[in-house]
Design a protein around this motif. Structure first.
Motif, PDB file in Angstrom:
ATOM      1  N   ASN A  10     -39.949 -42.677  30.848  1.00 58.95           N
ATOM      2  CA  ASN A  10     -39.961 -43.059  29.357  1.00 58.95           C
ATOM      3  C   ASN A  10     -40.936 -43.783  28.813  1.00 58.95           C
ATOM      4  O   ASN A  10     -40.939 -44.311  27.966  1.00 58.95           O
ATOM      5  CB  ASN A  10     -38.701 -44.518  30.149  1.00 58.95           C
ATOM      6  CG  ASN A  10     -39.032 -45.257  30.465  1.00 58.95           C
ATOM      7  OD1 ASN A  10     -40.501 -46.047  30.369  1.00 58.95           O
ATOM      8  ND2 ASN A  10     -38.577 -46.322  31.407  1.00 58.95           N
TER       9      ASN A  10
ATOM     10  N   ASN B  81     -31.697 -40.356  24.107  1.00 58.61           N
ATOM     11  CA  ASN B  81     -32.509 -40.166  25.362  1.00 58.61           C
ATOM     12  C   ASN B  81     -32.753 -38.433  24.997  1.00 58.61           C
ATOM     13  O   ASN B  81     -31.867 -37.470  25.704  1.00 58.61           O
ATOM     14  CB  ASN B  81     -32.912 -40.961  25.828  1.00 58.61           C
ATOM     15  CG  ASN B  81     -32.597 -42.288  25.840  1.00 58.61           C
ATOM     16  OD1 ASN B  81     -33.791 -42.432  25.017  1.00 58.61           O
ATOM     17  ND2 ASN B  81     -32.319 -42.753  26.086  1.00 58.61           N
TER      18      ASN B  81
ATOM     19  N   TYR C  95     -38.716 -47.940  24.574  1.00 62.26           N
ATOM     20  CA  TYR C  95     -37.798 -47.241  25.497  1.00 62.26           C
ATOM     21  C   TYR C  95     -36.725 -47.967  26.197  1.00 62.26           C
ATOM     22  O   TYR C  95     -35.435 -48.655  25.974  1.00 62.26           O
ATOM     23  CB  TYR C  95     -38.181 -46.383  26.673  1.00 62.26           C
ATOM     24  CG  TYR C  95     -36.623 -46.017  27.487  1.00 62.26           C
ATOM     25  CD1 TYR C  95     -35.886 -44.533  27.288  1.00 62.26           C
ATOM     26  CD2 TYR C  95     -36.484 -46.628  28.585  1.00 62.26           C
ATOM     27  CE1 TYR C  95     -35.592 -44.321  28.348  1.00 62.26           C
ATOM     28  CE2 TYR C  95     -35.645 -46.091  29.582  1.00 62.26           C
ATOM     29  CZ  TYR C  95     -35.373 -45.148  29.715  1.00 62.26           C
ATOM     30  OH  TYR C  95     -33.914 -44.955  30.475  1.00 62.26           O
TER      31      TYR C  95
ATOM     32  N   PHE D 293     -24.962 -44.694  24.099  1.00 60.38           N
ATOM     33  CA  PHE D 293     -26.556 -43.640  24.227  1.00 60.38           C
ATOM     34  C   PHE D 293     -25.975 -42.218  23.787  1.00 60.38           C
ATOM     35  O   PHE D 293     -25.034 -42.221  24.925  1.00 60.38           O
ATOM     36  CB  PHE D 293     -27.075 -43.976  25.675  1.00 60.38           C
ATOM     37  CG  PHE D 293     -27.505 -45.645  25.230  1.00 60.38           C
ATOM     38  CD1 PHE D 293     -28.524 -46.227  25.458  1.00 60.38           C
ATOM     39  CD2 PHE D 293     -26.289 -46.848  25.807  1.00 60.38           C
ATOM     40  CE1 PHE D 293     -28.948 -47.477  25.438  1.00 60.38           C
ATOM     41  CE2 PHE D 293     -27.040 -48.196  26.084  1.00 60.38           C
ATOM     42  CZ  PHE D 293     -28.657 -48.374  25.574  1.00 60.38           C
TER      43      PHE D 293
ATOM     44  N   VAL E  17     -27.478 -38.781  25.704  1.00 55.87           N
ATOM     45  CA  VAL E  17     -28.713 -39.047  27.078  1.00 55.87           C
ATOM     46  C   VAL E  17     -28.084 -37.475  27.065  1.00 55.87           C
ATOM     47  O   VAL E  17     -27.248 -36.447  27.816  1.00 55.87           O
ATOM     48  CB  VAL E  17     -29.119 -39.620  28.141  1.00 55.87           C
ATOM     49  CG1 VAL E  17     -29.694 -39.396  28.468  1.00 55.87           C
ATOM     50  CG2 VAL E  17     -28.782 -40.890  27.831  1.00 55.87           C
ATOM     51  N   THR E  18     -29.514 -36.175  27.319  1.00 50.80           N
ATOM     52  CA  THR E  18     -29.255 -34.749  27.665  1.00 50.80           C
ATOM     53  C   THR E  18     -28.540 -35.020  29.125  1.00 50.80           C
ATOM     54  O   THR E  18     -29.435 -35.565  30.188  1.00 50.80           O
ATOM     55  CB  THR E  18     -30.520 -34.296  27.637  1.00 50.80           C
ATOM     56  OG1 THR E  18     -31.869 -35.215  28.153  1.00 50.80           O
ATOM     57  CG2 THR E  18     -30.591 -34.138  25.811  1.00 50.80           C
TER      58      THR E  18
ATOM     59  N   SER F 216     -31.532 -35.445  33.100  1.00 51.53           N
ATOM     60  CA  SER F 216     -31.996 -36.097  33.112  1.00 51.53           C
ATOM     61  C   SER F 216     -31.212 -37.128  34.367  1.00 51.53           C
ATOM     62  O   SER F 216     -30.133 -37.919  33.275  1.00 51.53           O
ATOM     63  CB  SER F 216     -33.119 -36.584  32.720  1.00 51.53           C
ATOM     64  OG  SER F 216     -34.005 -38.347  33.232  1.00 51.53           O
TER      65      SER F 216
ATOM     66  N   MET G  56     -32.756 -40.769  33.549  1.00 53.73           N
ATOM     67  CA  MET G  56     -32.363 -41.789  32.042  1.00 53.73           C
ATOM     68  C   MET G  56     -30.670 -42.049  32.252  1.00 53.73           C
ATOM     69  O   MET G  56     -30.528 -42.964  31.553  1.00 53.73           O
ATOM     70  CB  MET G  56     -32.789 -40.565  31.034  1.00 53.73           C
ATOM     71  CG  MET G  56     -33.961 -40.708  31.096  1.00 53.73           C
ATOM     72  SD  MET G  56     -34.480 -39.798  29.589  1.00 53.73           S
ATOM     73  CE  MET G  56     -34.040 -37.912  29.134  1.00 53.73           C
ATOM     74  N   ILE G  57     -30.197 -41.351  32.892  1.00 56.65           N
ATOM     75  CA  ILE G  57     -28.685 -41.640  33.234  1.00 56.65           C
ATOM     76  C   ILE G  57     -28.268 -42.171  33.561  1.00 56.65           C
ATOM     77  O   ILE G  57     -27.671 -43.327  33.439  1.00 56.65           O
ATOM     78  CB  ILE G  57     -27.892 -40.519  33.117  1.00 56.65           C
ATOM     79  CG1 ILE G  57     -28.163 -39.118  32.008  1.00 56.65           C
ATOM     80  CG2 ILE G  57     -26.176 -40.588  33.091  1.00 56.65           C
ATOM     81  CD1 ILE G  57     -27.274 -37.442  32.485  1.00 56.65           C
TER      82      ILE G  57
ATOM     83  N   ALA H 182     -29.691 -45.535  31.863  1.00 56.30           N
ATOM     84  CA  ALA H 182     -28.346 -46.110  30.465  1.00 56.30           C
ATOM     85  C   ALA H 182     -27.427 -46.724  30.980  1.00 56.30           C
ATOM     86  O   ALA H 182     -26.570 -47.278  31.243  1.00 56.30           O
ATOM     87  CB  ALA H 182     -27.971 -44.763  29.781  1.00 56.30           C
TER      88      ALA H 182
ATOM     89  N   VAL I 287     -21.751 -43.975  27.461  1.00 55.89           N
ATOM     90  CA  VAL I 287     -22.950 -43.597  27.314  1.00 55.89           C
ATOM     91  C   VAL I 287     -22.241 -41.737  27.353  1.00 55.89           C
ATOM     92  O   VAL I 287     -21.461 -41.944  28.022  1.00 55.89           O
ATOM     93  CB  VAL I 287     -23.637 -43.673  29.410  1.00 55.89           C
ATOM     94  CG1 VAL I 287     -24.431 -42.629  29.120  1.00 55.89           C
ATOM     95  CG2 VAL I 287     -24.294 -45.528  29.194  1.00 55.89           C
TER      96      VAL I 287
END
Length: 423
Positions: free
Chosen positions: A112, A258, A327, A337, A339-340, A343, A346-347, A350, A357
Protein backbone atom coordinates in the motif's frame (compact mmCIF):
# COMPACT_ATOMS: atom_id res chain seq x y z
CA UNK A 1 -7.13 -5.06 17.61
CA UNK A 2 -5.09 -4.63 20.78
CA UNK A 3 -1.74 -6.23 21.68
CA UNK A 4 -2.23 -9.64 23.30
CA UNK A 5 -1.04 -10.02 26.87
CA UNK A 6 -1.08 -13.31 28.73
CA UNK A 7 -3.12 -13.10 31.91
CA UNK A 8 -1.41 -14.50 35.00
CA UNK A 9 -3.86 -13.98 37.85
CA UNK A 10 -1.95 -16.15 40.32
CA UNK A 11 1.55 -15.08 39.28
CA UNK A 12 3.97 -14.18 42.11
CA UNK A 13 5.04 -11.11 40.13
CA UNK A 14 1.56 -9.71 40.65
CA UNK A 15 2.52 -9.11 44.28
CA UNK A 16 6.02 -7.87 43.58
CA UNK A 17 8.04 -11.13 43.67
CA UNK A 18 10.95 -11.23 41.15
CA UNK A 19 10.21 -13.31 38.06
CA UNK A 20 13.00 -15.73 38.96
CA UNK A 21 10.51 -17.33 41.35
CA UNK A 22 7.95 -17.92 38.60
CA UNK A 23 10.29 -19.78 36.30
CA UNK A 24 13.04 -17.23 35.71
CA UNK A 25 14.03 -15.22 32.66
CA UNK A 26 14.25 -18.45 30.66
CA UNK A 27 10.46 -18.75 30.65
CA UNK A 28 9.66 -15.20 29.49
CA UNK A 29 9.58 -14.05 25.84
CA UNK A 30 10.33 -10.32 25.56
CA UNK A 31 11.80 -9.86 22.07
CA UNK A 32 11.44 -11.04 18.51
CA UNK A 33 13.36 -11.45 15.29
CA UNK A 34 11.44 -11.02 12.04
CA UNK A 35 12.82 -12.70 8.92
CA UNK A 36 11.49 -11.15 5.72
CA UNK A 37 11.89 -11.87 2.03
CA UNK A 38 11.82 -8.35 0.62
CA UNK A 39 8.15 -8.52 -0.37
CA UNK A 40 5.82 -6.28 1.58
CA UNK A 41 2.87 -8.65 1.51
CA UNK A 42 4.91 -11.28 3.36
CA UNK A 43 6.84 -8.99 5.68
CA UNK A 44 3.75 -7.10 6.80
CA UNK A 45 2.23 -10.40 7.95
CA UNK A 46 5.16 -11.03 10.30
CA UNK A 47 5.26 -7.42 11.48
CA UNK A 48 1.51 -7.47 12.06
CA UNK A 49 1.77 -10.55 14.27
CA UNK A 50 4.66 -9.04 16.24
CA UNK A 51 2.60 -5.88 16.70
CA UNK A 52 -0.42 -7.85 17.91
CA UNK A 53 1.82 -9.62 20.43
CA UNK A 54 2.94 -6.27 21.81
CA UNK A 55 6.54 -6.64 20.62
CA UNK A 56 6.58 -3.97 17.92
CA UNK A 57 9.22 -2.00 19.85
CA UNK A 58 11.23 -5.10 20.73
CA UNK A 59 12.10 -6.65 17.39
CA UNK A 60 14.75 -6.62 14.67
CA UNK A 61 14.05 -7.25 10.98
CA UNK A 62 16.40 -9.44 8.97
CA UNK A 63 15.89 -10.07 5.27
CA UNK A 64 16.64 -12.94 2.91
CA UNK A 65 17.66 -11.21 -0.30
CA UNK A 66 17.83 -12.27 -3.93
CA UNK A 67 19.53 -10.52 -6.84
CA UNK A 68 16.98 -8.42 -8.69
CA UNK A 69 16.55 -6.90 -12.13
CA UNK A 70 17.03 -8.24 -15.63
CA UNK A 71 17.24 -12.02 -15.94
CA UNK A 72 16.98 -12.40 -12.15
CA UNK A 73 13.23 -11.91 -12.40
CA UNK A 74 13.12 -15.25 -14.25
CA UNK A 75 15.17 -17.06 -11.61
CA UNK A 76 12.90 -16.57 -8.58
CA UNK A 77 11.68 -20.16 -8.85
CA UNK A 78 15.15 -21.36 -7.80
CA UNK A 79 16.11 -21.81 -4.13
CA UNK A 80 17.80 -18.66 -2.83
CA UNK A 81 21.25 -20.24 -2.51
CA UNK A 82 21.12 -21.61 -6.07
CA UNK A 83 19.81 -18.31 -7.45
CA UNK A 84 22.73 -16.47 -5.84
CA UNK A 85 25.19 -19.03 -7.16
CA UNK A 86 23.85 -18.78 -10.71
CA UNK A 87 23.97 -15.01 -10.50
CA UNK A 88 27.57 -15.16 -9.24
CA UNK A 89 28.62 -17.37 -12.15
CA UNK A 90 26.81 -15.17 -14.67
CA UNK A 91 28.46 -12.09 -13.24
CA UNK A 92 31.88 -13.68 -13.45
CA UNK A 93 31.16 -14.45 -17.08
CA UNK A 94 30.21 -10.80 -17.61
CA UNK A 95 26.68 -11.78 -18.64
CA UNK A 96 25.24 -9.50 -15.99
CA UNK A 97 26.28 -5.93 -15.35
CA UNK A 98 28.35 -5.41 -12.22
CA UNK A 99 26.23 -2.37 -11.56
CA UNK A 100 23.46 -4.66 -10.36
CA UNK A 101 25.62 -6.12 -7.58
CA UNK A 102 25.01 -3.36 -5.07
CA UNK A 103 24.09 -5.21 -1.86
CA UNK A 104 22.93 -2.19 0.10
CA UNK A 105 19.51 -2.77 1.58
CA UNK A 106 16.93 -0.09 2.25
CA UNK A 107 13.37 -0.13 3.58
CA UNK A 108 10.99 -1.39 0.91
CA UNK A 109 7.63 0.15 0.20
CA UNK A 110 4.69 -1.96 1.25
CA UNK A 111 1.92 -3.05 -1.08
CA UNK A 112 0.00 0.00 0.00
CA UNK A 113 3.03 2.24 -0.35
CA UNK A 114 4.17 2.81 3.24
CA UNK A 115 7.51 1.52 4.47
CA UNK A 116 7.89 -1.13 7.11
CA UNK A 117 9.07 1.59 9.46
CA UNK A 118 12.66 0.49 10.09
CA UNK A 119 15.69 2.61 9.35
CA UNK A 120 18.06 -0.30 8.71
CA UNK A 121 17.57 -3.93 7.73
CA UNK A 122 20.16 -6.66 8.16
CA UNK A 123 20.89 -9.56 5.85
CA UNK A 124 19.44 -12.77 7.34
CA UNK A 125 22.30 -14.97 8.51
CA UNK A 126 21.54 -18.22 10.31
CA UNK A 127 24.81 -18.31 12.27
CA UNK A 128 24.40 -14.72 13.46
CA UNK A 129 20.81 -15.21 14.65
CA UNK A 130 21.62 -18.55 16.32
CA UNK A 131 24.54 -16.95 18.17
CA UNK A 132 22.29 -14.08 19.18
CA UNK A 133 19.77 -16.50 20.65
CA UNK A 134 22.45 -18.47 22.50
CA UNK A 135 24.51 -15.52 23.77
CA UNK A 136 21.55 -13.57 25.13
CA UNK A 137 19.47 -16.48 26.45
CA UNK A 138 20.71 -16.31 30.06
CA UNK A 139 19.96 -12.61 30.33
CA UNK A 140 17.00 -12.06 27.99
CA UNK A 141 15.35 -15.46 27.71
CA UNK A 142 14.13 -17.25 24.56
CA UNK A 143 13.94 -15.50 21.20
CA UNK A 144 10.71 -15.39 19.21
CA UNK A 145 11.47 -15.88 15.50
CA UNK A 146 8.74 -14.95 13.00
CA UNK A 147 9.28 -15.64 9.30
CA UNK A 148 7.04 -15.40 6.26
CA UNK A 149 7.41 -16.45 2.65
CA UNK A 150 9.06 -19.27 0.75
CA UNK A 151 12.55 -17.77 0.77
CA UNK A 152 12.64 -17.64 4.58
CA UNK A 153 11.80 -21.31 5.18
CA UNK A 154 15.35 -22.67 5.12
CA UNK A 155 16.64 -19.88 7.37
CA UNK A 156 13.87 -20.23 9.95
CA UNK A 157 14.04 -24.04 10.02
CA UNK A 158 17.84 -23.95 10.41
CA UNK A 159 17.53 -21.59 13.37
CA UNK A 160 15.06 -23.99 14.98
CA UNK A 161 17.35 -26.97 14.37
CA UNK A 162 20.46 -25.28 15.77
CA UNK A 163 18.94 -23.48 18.76
CA UNK A 164 15.70 -25.34 19.42
CA UNK A 165 15.53 -24.77 23.19
CA UNK A 166 16.41 -21.09 22.95
CA UNK A 167 13.96 -20.03 20.23
CA UNK A 168 10.29 -20.31 19.37
CA UNK A 169 9.96 -20.31 15.58
CA UNK A 170 6.77 -19.30 13.76
CA UNK A 171 6.48 -19.75 9.99
CA UNK A 172 3.73 -17.74 8.29
CA UNK A 173 2.42 -19.12 4.98
CA UNK A 174 2.51 -22.85 4.41
CA UNK A 175 6.03 -24.33 4.05
CA UNK A 176 4.56 -27.21 1.97
CA UNK A 177 6.34 -30.03 3.82
CA UNK A 178 8.02 -31.04 7.09
CA UNK A 179 5.96 -28.81 9.33
CA UNK A 180 7.75 -30.23 12.37
CA UNK A 181 10.69 -27.95 11.52
CA UNK A 182 8.76 -25.13 13.22
CA UNK A 183 7.07 -24.58 16.58
CA UNK A 184 4.02 -23.08 14.91
CA UNK A 185 2.78 -22.58 11.34
CA UNK A 186 0.23 -19.86 10.57
CA UNK A 187 -1.36 -20.11 7.15
CA UNK A 188 -4.60 -19.20 5.35
CA UNK A 189 -7.18 -21.96 5.18
CA UNK A 190 -7.14 -21.76 1.39
CA UNK A 191 -3.52 -23.02 1.38
CA UNK A 192 -5.10 -26.43 2.02
CA UNK A 193 -7.29 -26.14 -1.05
CA UNK A 194 -5.33 -28.97 -2.71
CA UNK A 195 -6.94 -31.43 -0.27
CA UNK A 196 -10.52 -30.49 -1.17
CA UNK A 197 -12.65 -32.64 -3.50
CA UNK A 198 -12.88 -29.70 -5.94
CA UNK A 199 -9.10 -29.46 -6.19
CA UNK A 200 -8.64 -33.22 -6.52
CA UNK A 201 -10.95 -33.18 -9.53
CA UNK A 202 -8.80 -30.52 -11.18
CA UNK A 203 -5.50 -32.36 -10.75
CA UNK A 204 -4.65 -35.38 -12.92
CA UNK A 205 -4.18 -38.50 -10.80
CA UNK A 206 -0.49 -38.93 -11.74
CA UNK A 207 0.29 -35.38 -10.52
CA UNK A 208 -1.41 -35.54 -7.13
CA UNK A 209 1.68 -36.77 -5.31
CA UNK A 210 3.47 -33.56 -6.38
CA UNK A 211 0.76 -31.15 -5.21
CA UNK A 212 1.26 -29.82 -1.67
CA UNK A 213 0.20 -29.86 1.07
CA UNK A 214 -0.67 -33.55 1.12
CA UNK A 215 -1.61 -33.88 4.80
CA UNK A 216 -4.37 -32.04 6.71
CA UNK A 217 -3.29 -29.49 9.31
CA UNK A 218 -2.13 -30.89 12.65
CA UNK A 219 -2.29 -29.35 16.11
CA UNK A 220 0.51 -26.84 15.58
CA UNK A 221 -1.00 -25.29 12.44
CA UNK A 222 -3.10 -22.13 12.89
CA UNK A 223 -5.57 -21.53 10.06
CA UNK A 224 -6.70 -18.02 9.13
CA UNK A 225 -9.30 -16.76 6.69
CA UNK A 226 -7.16 -14.08 5.07
CA UNK A 227 -3.68 -12.60 5.38
CA UNK A 228 -2.17 -11.25 8.58
CA UNK A 229 -1.33 -7.54 8.51
CA UNK A 230 -0.54 -4.52 10.66
CA UNK A 231 -3.93 -2.79 10.49
CA UNK A 232 -5.72 -2.50 13.83
CA UNK A 233 -8.08 -0.09 15.56
CA UNK A 234 -5.27 2.02 16.96
CA UNK A 235 -3.63 2.42 13.56
CA UNK A 236 -6.95 3.33 11.92
CA UNK A 237 -7.68 5.86 14.64
CA UNK A 238 -4.30 7.52 14.13
CA UNK A 239 -4.82 7.55 10.37
CA UNK A 240 -8.25 9.13 10.78
CA UNK A 241 -6.67 11.93 12.78
CA UNK A 242 -3.76 12.40 10.37
CA UNK A 243 -6.03 12.58 7.29
CA UNK A 244 -8.92 14.45 8.89
CA UNK A 245 -8.22 17.76 7.18
CA UNK A 246 -8.14 16.26 3.66
CA UNK A 247 -10.72 13.48 3.84
CA UNK A 248 -13.31 14.55 6.43
CA UNK A 249 -14.80 17.36 4.26
CA UNK A 250 -15.34 15.09 1.22
CA UNK A 251 -18.96 14.46 0.17
CA UNK A 252 -20.32 11.18 1.48
CA UNK A 253 -20.44 8.32 0.89
CA UNK A 254 -16.74 7.98 0.11
CA UNK A 255 -16.01 4.98 -2.13
CA UNK A 256 -12.38 3.82 -1.98
CA UNK A 257 -11.05 1.78 -4.92
CA UNK A 258 -7.80 -0.19 -4.48
CA UNK A 259 -6.36 -1.68 -7.66
CA UNK A 260 -3.69 -4.38 -7.58
CA UNK A 261 -2.30 -6.32 -10.51
CA UNK A 262 -2.56 -9.69 -12.23
CA UNK A 263 -1.27 -12.59 -10.16
CA UNK A 264 -0.47 -16.26 -10.65
CA UNK A 265 -3.97 -17.42 -9.81
CA UNK A 266 -5.80 -14.31 -10.98
CA UNK A 267 -4.98 -13.16 -14.51
CA UNK A 268 -6.40 -10.01 -16.04
CA UNK A 269 -5.47 -6.98 -18.11
CA UNK A 270 -6.94 -3.92 -19.78
CA UNK A 271 -10.27 -5.69 -20.27
CA UNK A 272 -10.89 -5.86 -16.52
CA UNK A 273 -9.76 -2.26 -16.15
CA UNK A 274 -12.35 -1.17 -18.72
CA UNK A 275 -15.04 -3.22 -16.99
CA UNK A 276 -14.12 -1.74 -13.60
CA UNK A 277 -14.24 1.77 -15.06
CA UNK A 278 -17.68 1.15 -16.56
CA UNK A 279 -18.99 -0.22 -13.26
CA UNK A 280 -17.64 2.78 -11.34
CA UNK A 281 -19.28 5.17 -13.79
CA UNK A 282 -22.54 3.31 -13.19
CA UNK A 283 -22.42 3.81 -9.40
CA UNK A 284 -21.11 7.39 -9.38
CA UNK A 285 -24.62 8.78 -8.96
CA UNK A 286 -24.86 7.07 -5.55
CA UNK A 287 -21.40 8.21 -4.42
CA UNK A 288 -20.36 11.48 -2.88
CA UNK A 289 -16.69 10.95 -3.69
CA UNK A 290 -14.47 8.27 -5.22
CA UNK A 291 -10.77 7.86 -4.40
CA UNK A 292 -8.71 5.45 -6.52
CA UNK A 293 -5.24 4.10 -5.71
CA UNK A 294 -2.94 1.79 -7.66
CA UNK A 295 -0.41 -0.55 -6.07
CA UNK A 296 3.16 -1.14 -7.18
CA UNK A 297 1.91 -4.30 -8.92
CA UNK A 298 -0.56 -2.43 -11.13
CA UNK A 299 0.63 -2.60 -14.76
CA UNK A 300 0.44 0.55 -16.86
CA UNK A 301 -1.99 -1.10 -19.26
CA UNK A 302 -4.46 -1.34 -16.37
CA UNK A 303 -3.88 2.05 -14.74
CA UNK A 304 -3.91 3.95 -18.04
CA UNK A 305 -7.39 2.64 -18.93
CA UNK A 306 -8.82 3.68 -15.55
CA UNK A 307 -7.18 7.10 -15.70
CA UNK A 308 -8.48 7.68 -19.23
CA UNK A 309 -12.04 6.69 -18.32
CA UNK A 310 -12.39 8.38 -14.92
CA UNK A 311 -9.82 11.12 -14.31
CA UNK A 312 -12.05 13.78 -15.85
CA UNK A 313 -14.98 13.23 -13.50
CA UNK A 314 -15.31 15.85 -10.71
CA UNK A 315 -16.24 13.22 -8.09
CA UNK A 316 -13.16 11.12 -8.78
CA UNK A 317 -9.66 11.55 -7.35
CA UNK A 318 -6.85 9.26 -8.57
CA UNK A 319 -3.74 9.16 -6.41
CA UNK A 320 -0.64 10.01 -8.46
CA UNK A 321 1.75 7.81 -6.49
CA UNK A 322 3.52 10.69 -4.75
CA UNK A 323 3.95 10.74 -0.99
CA UNK A 324 2.18 10.90 1.33
CA UNK A 325 0.35 7.69 0.52
CA UNK A 326 -3.36 8.04 1.42
CA UNK A 327 -3.91 4.27 1.82
CA UNK A 328 -4.32 4.33 5.61
CA UNK A 329 -6.44 7.47 5.46
CA UNK A 330 -8.68 5.79 2.90
CA UNK A 331 -9.15 2.76 5.16
CA UNK A 332 -10.04 5.00 8.07
CA UNK A 333 -12.41 7.35 6.22
CA UNK A 334 -13.84 5.16 3.46
CA UNK A 335 -17.55 4.28 3.64
CA UNK A 336 -17.23 1.40 1.16
CA UNK A 337 -14.43 -0.32 -0.72
CA UNK A 338 -13.85 -1.87 -4.13
CA UNK A 339 -10.75 -4.07 -4.30
CA UNK A 340 -9.44 -6.12 -7.21
CA UNK A 341 -9.55 -9.85 -6.56
CA UNK A 342 -5.82 -10.52 -6.94
CA UNK A 343 -4.72 -9.11 -3.57
CA UNK A 344 -5.47 -11.20 -0.48
CA UNK A 345 -3.65 -8.59 1.62
CA UNK A 346 -5.62 -5.55 0.46
CA UNK A 347 -8.92 -7.42 0.74
CA UNK A 348 -8.04 -8.66 4.24
CA UNK A 349 -7.12 -5.15 5.34
CA UNK A 350 -10.33 -3.64 3.97
CA UNK A 351 -12.34 -6.34 5.75
CA UNK A 352 -10.96 -5.24 9.14
CA UNK A 353 -13.14 -2.11 8.88
CA UNK A 354 -16.49 -3.93 9.00
CA UNK A 355 -17.66 -1.69 6.13
CA UNK A 356 -18.92 -2.85 2.71
CA UNK A 357 -16.20 -4.48 0.62
CA UNK A 358 -16.88 -5.25 -3.05
CA UNK A 359 -14.48 -7.49 -4.97
CA UNK A 360 -13.79 -6.94 -8.65
CA UNK A 361 -12.80 -9.85 -10.86
CA UNK A 362 -13.14 -12.81 -8.46
CA UNK A 363 -14.56 -14.91 -11.31
CA UNK A 364 -11.13 -14.69 -12.99
CA UNK A 365 -9.37 -16.30 -10.05
CA UNK A 366 -8.65 -20.02 -9.84
CA UNK A 367 -7.24 -22.69 -7.58
CA UNK A 368 -6.74 -21.60 -3.95
CA UNK A 369 -7.49 -17.92 -4.63
CA UNK A 370 -10.98 -18.86 -5.75
CA UNK A 371 -11.40 -20.74 -2.46
CA UNK A 372 -10.42 -17.60 -0.56
CA UNK A 373 -13.10 -15.54 -2.30
CA UNK A 374 -15.68 -18.26 -1.81
CA UNK A 375 -15.01 -18.36 1.94
CA UNK A 376 -15.36 -14.58 2.31
CA UNK A 377 -18.56 -14.53 0.29
CA UNK A 378 -20.08 -17.35 2.35
CA UNK A 379 -19.32 -15.42 5.55
CA UNK A 380 -21.00 -12.33 4.17
CA UNK A 381 -17.78 -10.33 4.38
CA UNK A 382 -17.55 -9.37 0.69
CA UNK A 383 -19.85 -9.05 -2.30
CA UNK A 384 -19.03 -9.05 -6.01
CA UNK A 385 -18.84 -5.63 -7.64
CA UNK A 386 -21.35 -5.53 -10.49
CA UNK A 387 -21.91 -1.84 -11.18
CA UNK A 388 -25.53 -2.01 -10.00
CA UNK A 389 -24.82 -1.19 -6.34
CA UNK A 390 -26.23 1.74 -4.43
CA UNK A 391 -23.17 2.83 -2.47
CA UNK A 392 -25.30 4.93 -0.14
CA UNK A 393 -26.88 1.71 1.19
CA UNK A 394 -24.48 0.40 3.78
CA UNK A 395 -24.16 -3.13 5.17
CA UNK A 396 -21.89 -4.63 7.78
CA UNK A 397 -20.39 -7.86 9.13
CA UNK A 398 -18.09 -8.92 11.98
CA UNK A 399 -14.70 -7.53 10.92
CA UNK A 400 -11.97 -10.00 10.05
CA UNK A 401 -9.67 -10.32 13.02
CA UNK A 402 -7.16 -12.91 11.83
CA UNK A 403 -4.06 -11.24 13.27
CA UNK A 404 -5.51 -10.96 16.78
CA UNK A 405 -6.76 -14.55 16.65
CA UNK A 406 -3.37 -15.78 15.47
CA UNK A 407 -1.70 -13.87 18.31
CA UNK A 408 -3.95 -15.61 20.83
CA UNK A 409 -2.94 -18.97 19.41
CA UNK A 410 0.71 -18.00 19.70
CA UNK A 411 0.21 -17.19 23.39
CA UNK A 412 -1.43 -20.60 23.88
CA UNK A 413 1.39 -22.39 22.05
CA UNK A 414 4.00 -20.57 24.15
CA UNK A 415 2.17 -21.66 27.31
CA UNK A 416 2.42 -25.30 26.19
CA UNK A 417 6.19 -24.89 26.35
CA UNK A 418 5.89 -23.18 29.76
CA UNK A 419 6.73 -19.83 28.18
CA UNK A 420 4.97 -16.54 28.83
CA UNK A 421 4.81 -13.40 26.77
CA UNK A 422 5.81 -10.18 28.45
CA UNK A 423 6.16 -7.13 26.13
Amino acid sequence: MKPIRLSLPESPTAVGVPEIFEGGAHSVVRRAVVIGNGFAGSENQSLGLVRALGLSDQHVLYRVTRPRGGINEWLHWLPVWLHKFVYYVMTKLSICSRATMNKKLSPIPSENGSSVGLASILEADVKHIVNLARDTYEKDGPLLVVASGRDTISVASSIKRLASEKVFVIQIQHPRSHLNRFDLVITPRHDYYALTPEAQEQVPHFMRRWITPQEPPDEHVVLTTGALHQIDFSMLRNAASAWHEELAPLPKPLLVVNVGGPARYCRYGADLAKQLSDFLLSVLATCGSVRISFSEKTPQKVSSVIIKELAYHPKVYIWDGEEPNPYMGHLAWGDAFVVTADSVSMISEACTTGKPVYVMGAERCKWKLSAFHKSLKERGVVRPFTGSEDISESWSYPPLNDTAEAARRVVEALAQRDLTLRP
